[in-house]
Structures are given as structure tokens and as C-alpha cells.
Design a protein around this motif. Structure first.
Motif, PDB file in Angstrom:
ATOM      1  N   THR A  32      36.154  36.323  54.339  1.00 56.52           N
ATOM      2  CA  THR A  32      37.548  36.129  54.729  1.00 56.52           C
ATOM      3  C   THR A  32      38.403  36.212  53.481  1.00 56.52           C
ATOM      4  O   THR A  32      37.909  36.070  52.360  1.00 56.52           O
ATOM      5  CB  THR A  32      37.760  34.773  55.418  1.00 56.52           C
ATOM      6  N   HIS A  33      39.684  36.406  53.683  1.00 57.20           N
ATOM      7  CA  HIS A  33      40.613  36.534  52.562  1.00 57.20           C
ATOM      8  C   HIS A  33      40.699  35.235  51.775  1.00 57.20           C
ATOM      9  O   HIS A  33      40.832  34.154  52.346  1.00 57.20           O
ATOM     10  CB  HIS A  33      41.999  36.919  53.070  1.00 57.20           C
ATOM     11  N   SER A  34      40.583  35.345  50.461  1.00 58.73           N
ATOM     12  CA  SER A  34      40.792  34.214  49.564  1.00 58.73           C
ATOM     13  C   SER A  34      41.147  34.778  48.198  1.00 58.73           C
ATOM     14  O   SER A  34      40.913  35.952  47.915  1.00 58.73           O
ATOM     15  CB  SER A  34      39.537  33.334  49.464  1.00 58.73           C
ATOM     16  N   ALA A  35      41.699  33.945  47.360  1.00 53.49           N
ATOM     17  CA  ALA A  35      42.067  34.391  46.012  1.00 53.49           C
ATOM     18  C   ALA A  35      40.829  34.816  45.233  1.00 53.49           C
ATOM     19  O   ALA A  35      40.833  35.820  44.524  1.00 53.49           O
ATOM     20  CB  ALA A  35      42.806  33.278  45.278  1.00 53.49           C
ATOM     21  N   GLN A  36      39.762  34.072  45.380  1.00 56.80           N
ATOM     22  CA  GLN A  36      38.527  34.400  44.673  1.00 56.80           C
ATOM     23  C   GLN A  36      37.958  35.739  45.153  1.00 56.80           C
ATOM     24  O   GLN A  36      37.510  36.551  44.345  1.00 56.80           O
ATOM     25  CB  GLN A  36      37.506  33.291  44.884  1.00 56.80           C
ATOM     26  N   GLU A  37      37.995  35.971  46.448  1.00 56.43           N
ATOM     27  CA  GLU A  37      37.470  37.230  46.989  1.00 56.43           C
ATOM     28  C   GLU A  37      38.344  38.407  46.567  1.00 56.43           C
ATOM     29  O   GLU A  37      37.840  39.491  46.297  1.00 56.43           O
ATOM     30  CB  GLU A  37      37.385  37.155  48.516  1.00 56.43           C
ATOM     31  N   TYR A  38      39.658  38.187  46.475  1.00 54.52           N
ATOM     32  CA  TYR A  38      40.541  39.264  46.030  1.00 54.52           C
ATOM     33  C   TYR A  38      40.271  39.605  44.566  1.00 54.52           C
ATOM     34  O   TYR A  38      40.264  40.774  44.198  1.00 54.52           O
ATOM     35  CB  TYR A  38      42.012  38.889  46.227  1.00 54.52           C
ATOM     36  N   PHE A  41      37.165  41.675  44.546  1.00 53.14           N
ATOM     37  CA  PHE A  41      37.488  43.031  44.989  1.00 53.14           C
ATOM     38  C   PHE A  41      38.126  43.829  43.858  1.00 53.14           C
ATOM     39  O   PHE A  41      37.733  44.968  43.595  1.00 53.14           O
ATOM     40  CB  PHE A  41      38.445  42.986  46.187  1.00 53.14           C
ATOM     41  N   GLN A  42      39.092  43.235  43.181  1.00 55.16           N
ATOM     42  CA  GLN A  42      39.772  43.946  42.092  1.00 55.16           C
ATOM     43  C   GLN A  42      38.801  44.294  40.970  1.00 55.16           C
ATOM     44  O   GLN A  42      38.849  45.405  40.435  1.00 55.16           O
ATOM     45  CB  GLN A  42      40.915  43.104  41.535  1.00 55.16           C
ATOM     46  N   ALA A  43      37.936  43.385  40.613  1.00 60.09           N
ATOM     47  CA  ALA A  43      36.973  43.652  39.542  1.00 60.09           C
ATOM     48  C   ALA A  43      36.057  44.817  39.923  1.00 60.09           C
ATOM     49  O   ALA A  43      35.813  45.716  39.107  1.00 60.09           O
ATOM     50  CB  ALA A  43      36.154  42.402  39.256  1.00 60.09           C
ATOM     51  N   GLU A  44      35.570  44.818  41.155  1.00 61.87           N
ATOM     52  CA  GLU A  44      34.696  45.907  41.601  1.00 61.87           C
ATOM     53  C   GLU A  44      35.468  47.216  41.734  1.00 61.87           C
ATOM     54  O   GLU A  44      35.026  48.254  41.251  1.00 61.87           O
ATOM     55  CB  GLU A  44      34.069  45.572  42.953  1.00 61.87           C
TER      56      GLU A  44
END
Length: 56
Positions: A32-38, A41-44
Motif C-alpha cells: 500500500t502507499h506509504s512514504a517508505q514505499e515511495y 520505489f524512487q531508489a529502484e
């Protein structure tokens, strides 16, 4: 016809701003959307994008 134009324009904007890529990332990883997941995503995403640097 105008509604279709705006829908297509909005789809293009979402693709250019990587919103669609982030949505695909969430679906693929089952998250689910979260700051950590975003941040993940950006790093990858940007890590892969800029690792393939083009010359000239």
C-alpha cells in the motif's frame, strides 16, 4: 469527445509524472502507499533509469 480528450491528457500526465509506474510498483509488490514505499520505489526506479546512462 471532450471528455475522452481530458481522460487521455490525464493519462499522459500520469505516465510522465511516474504515477502510473508507482501504481504498477505497488501492485507488483502487493504493498500500500506509504512514504517508505515511495522512497523504495524512487531508489529502484531512478537507480535503474540513471544506471543506463546514454552517451552522446
Amino acid at each position: 469527445m471532450l471528455r475522452r480528450f481530458w481522460r487521455n491528457l490525464w493519462a499522459i500526465v500520469r505516465e510522465l509524472s511516474d504515477e502510473n509506474a508507482y501504481a504498477r510498483h505497488l501492485a507488483h509488490h502487493g504493498c500500500t502507499h506509504s512514504a517508505q514505499e515511495y522512497r523504495r520505489f524512487q531508489a529502484e526506479h531512478y537507480g535503474r533509469k540513471y544506471k543506463r546512462a546514454r552517451c552522446c
